[in-house]
Design a protein around this motif. Structure first.
Motif, mmCIF file in Angstrom:
data_model
loop_
_atom_site.group_PDB
_atom_site.id
_atom_site.type_symbol
_atom_site.label_atom_id
_atom_site.label_comp_id
_atom_site.label_asym_id
_atom_site.label_seq_id
_atom_site.Cartn_x
_atom_site.Cartn_y
_atom_site.Cartn_z
ATOM 1 N N LEU A 24 0.819 -1.207 0.000
ATOM 2 C CA LEU A 24 0.000 0.000 0.000
ATOM 3 C C LEU A 24 0.854 1.259 0.000
ATOM 4 N N VAL A 25 1.904 1.274 0.784
ATOM 5 C CA VAL A 25 2.814 2.418 0.826
ATOM 6 C C VAL A 25 3.463 2.625 -0.542
ATOM 7 N N GLY A 26 3.857 1.516 -1.182
ATOM 8 C CA GLY A 26 4.484 1.601 -2.501
ATOM 9 C C GLY A 26 3.546 2.188 -3.539
ATOM 10 N N VAL A 27 2.271 1.746 -3.504
ATOM 11 C CA VAL A 27 1.274 2.265 -4.460
ATOM 12 C C VAL A 27 1.044 3.746 -4.230
ATOM 13 N N LEU A 28 0.894 4.136 -2.981
ATOM 14 C CA LEU A 28 0.671 5.548 -2.672
ATOM 15 C C LEU A 28 1.863 6.402 -3.075
ATOM 16 N N ALA A 29 3.060 5.903 -2.875
ATOM 17 C CA ALA A 29 4.263 6.651 -3.242
ATOM 18 C C ALA A 29 4.347 6.826 -4.752
ATOM 19 N N ALA A 30 3.984 5.765 -5.484
ATOM 20 C CA ALA A 30 4.017 5.850 -6.958
ATOM 21 C C ALA A 30 3.029 6.884 -7.456
ATOM 22 N N CYS A 31 1.834 6.899 -6.847
ATOM 23 C CA CYS A 31 0.818 7.888 -7.251
ATOM 24 C C CYS A 31 1.289 9.299 -6.931
ATOM 25 N N ALA A 32 1.908 9.454 -5.764
ATOM 26 C CA ALA A 32 2.338 10.789 -5.354
ATOM 27 C C ALA A 32 3.458 11.314 -6.226
ATOM 28 N N SER A 33 4.292 10.410 -6.780
ATOM 29 C CA SER A 33 5.430 10.857 -7.573
ATOM 30 C C SER A 33 5.055 11.238 -8.997
ATOM 31 N N ARG A 34 3.877 10.854 -9.441
ATOM 32 C CA ARG A 34 3.464 11.197 -10.793
ATOM 33 C C ARG A 34 3.063 12.669 -10.874
ATOM 34 N N PRO A 35 3.543 13.394 -11.896
ATOM 35 C CA PRO A 35 3.132 14.805 -12.028
ATOM 36 C C PRO A 35 1.658 14.887 -12.382
ATOM 37 N N PRO A 36 0.991 15.914 -11.921
ATOM 38 C CA PRO A 36 -0.431 16.042 -12.247
ATOM 39 C C PRO A 36 -0.632 16.233 -13.749
ATOM 40 N N VAL A 37 -1.695 15.659 -14.249
ATOM 41 C CA VAL A 37 -2.019 15.790 -15.675
ATOM 42 C C VAL A 37 -2.524 17.207 -15.936
ATOM 43 N N ARG A 38 -1.901 17.891 -16.896
ATOM 44 C CA ARG A 38 -2.278 19.276 -17.199
ATOM 45 C C ARG A 38 -3.366 19.299 -18.261
ATOM 46 N N VAL A 39 -4.431 19.975 -17.964
ATOM 47 C CA VAL A 39 -5.538 20.088 -18.905
ATOM 48 C C VAL A 39 -5.401 21.409 -19.655
ATOM 49 N N ALA A 40 -5.476 21.355 -20.980
ATOM 50 C CA ALA A 40 -5.341 22.567 -21.796
ATOM 51 C C ALA A 40 -6.477 23.539 -21.497
ATOM 52 N N THR A 41 -6.149 24.818 -21.451
ATOM 53 C CA THR A 41 -7.169 25.831 -21.220
ATOM 54 C C THR A 41 -7.971 26.049 -22.496
ATOM 55 N N GLU A 42 -9.079 26.760 -22.382
ATOM 56 C CA GLU A 42 -9.915 27.047 -23.559
ATOM 57 C C GLU A 42 -9.139 27.802 -24.645
ATOM 58 N N PRO A 43 -8.357 28.862 -24.294
ATOM 59 C CA PRO A 43 -7.584 29.538 -25.339
ATOM 60 C C PRO A 43 -6.574 28.619 -26.023
ATOM 61 N N GLU A 44 -5.918 27.752 -25.251
ATOM 62 C CA GLU A 44 -4.937 26.837 -25.842
ATOM 63 C C GLU A 44 -5.611 25.851 -26.783
ATOM 64 N N THR A 45 -6.798 25.389 -26.402
ATOM 65 C CA THR A 45 -7.548 24.472 -27.266
ATOM 66 C C THR A 45 -7.961 25.168 -28.551
ATOM 67 N N ARG A 46 -8.419 26.406 -28.419
ATOM 68 C CA ARG A 46 -8.819 27.164 -29.596
ATOM 69 C C ARG A 46 -7.622 27.438 -30.503
ATOM 70 N N GLN A 47 -6.478 27.754 -29.910
ATOM 71 C CA GLN A 47 -5.262 28.008 -30.681
ATOM 72 C C GLN A 47 -4.817 26.740 -31.412
#
Length: 200
Positions: free
Chosen positions: A15-38
């Motif tokens: 469980l500690v290993g799974v939680l550590a792996a999740c914590a080490s992953r960078p958050p997924v960046r969602v494109a903003t509306e202007p970036e999507t339009r561009q």
């Protein structure tokens, strides 16, 4: 069900290993509306490599400058840029592609150069990043690192690239959206384009 101490320790370690792996992953960046339009604009314009614009151009380096009527035709990598200045009655045509460039209409005859920007500066004295400008004129970044700031309309307001800051002060009501006023500056060097007509 009785779980032995060894199993408990193994589960806790897993469980500690799974939680550590999740914590080490960078958050997924969602494109903003202007970036999507561009991104949609860029994809649309990539399907239209041939275009033409008409308008006015003014160039200055803080001491000298010039201005005139501008007609820019682009066919893939091949381009033809015509500038005519009614006041000085001076006109010339810059033609080229990825293999080189030539400028016609100047005293002394046609001149040739390895690229449009260096040839234009040597022959006319204008500092214009032609290779980037063909992208900047359409509200896109050229090749290489860049950054874009968007306005309230979700269209580019300011673009920075290769030491130049490009401001978009007006856009056409067209599909796709295209700039009408493009002001580029690098130190004392300025290039201003007012585009009156686009043909894609």
């Amino acid at each position: 069900m009785i779980v032995c101490g060894l199993c408990r320790a193994a589960l806790a370690s897993l469980l500690v290993g799974v939680l550590a792996a999740c914590a080490s992953r960078p958050p997924v960046r969602v494109a903003t509306e202007p970036e999507t339009r561009q991104a949609r604009r860029a994809a649309d314009l990539a399907q239209r490599p041939d275009w033409r614009l008409e308008g006015k151009i003014a160039v200055s380096d803080g001491r000298d400058g010039g201005s005139g009527r501008l007609v820019w035709s682009q066919r893939g990598d091949a381009f033809e840029i015509e500038v005519s200045a009614p006041v000085s009655r001076r006109s010339w045509r810059l033609v080229g592609d990825s293999s080189g460039a030539r400028i016609e209409g100047l005293e002394g005859g046609t001149r040739y150069g390895p690229d449009a920007s260096s040839l234009l500066e040597a022959a006319v004295g204008w500092v214009v990043p032609v290779e980037h400008m063909r992208s900047w004129a359409r509200g896109l970044a050229g090749r290489g690192p860049s950054s874009i700031e968007f306005g309230p309309d979700a269209l580019p307001r300011r673009l920075q690239q290769s030491g130049w800051a490009i401001e978009y002060r007006a856009w056409s009501e067209s599909t796709p959206d295209l700039p009408q006023k493009v002001f580029a500056q690098s130190g004392d060097r300025r290039v201003r384009m007012v585009i009156q007509r686009w043909d894609l």
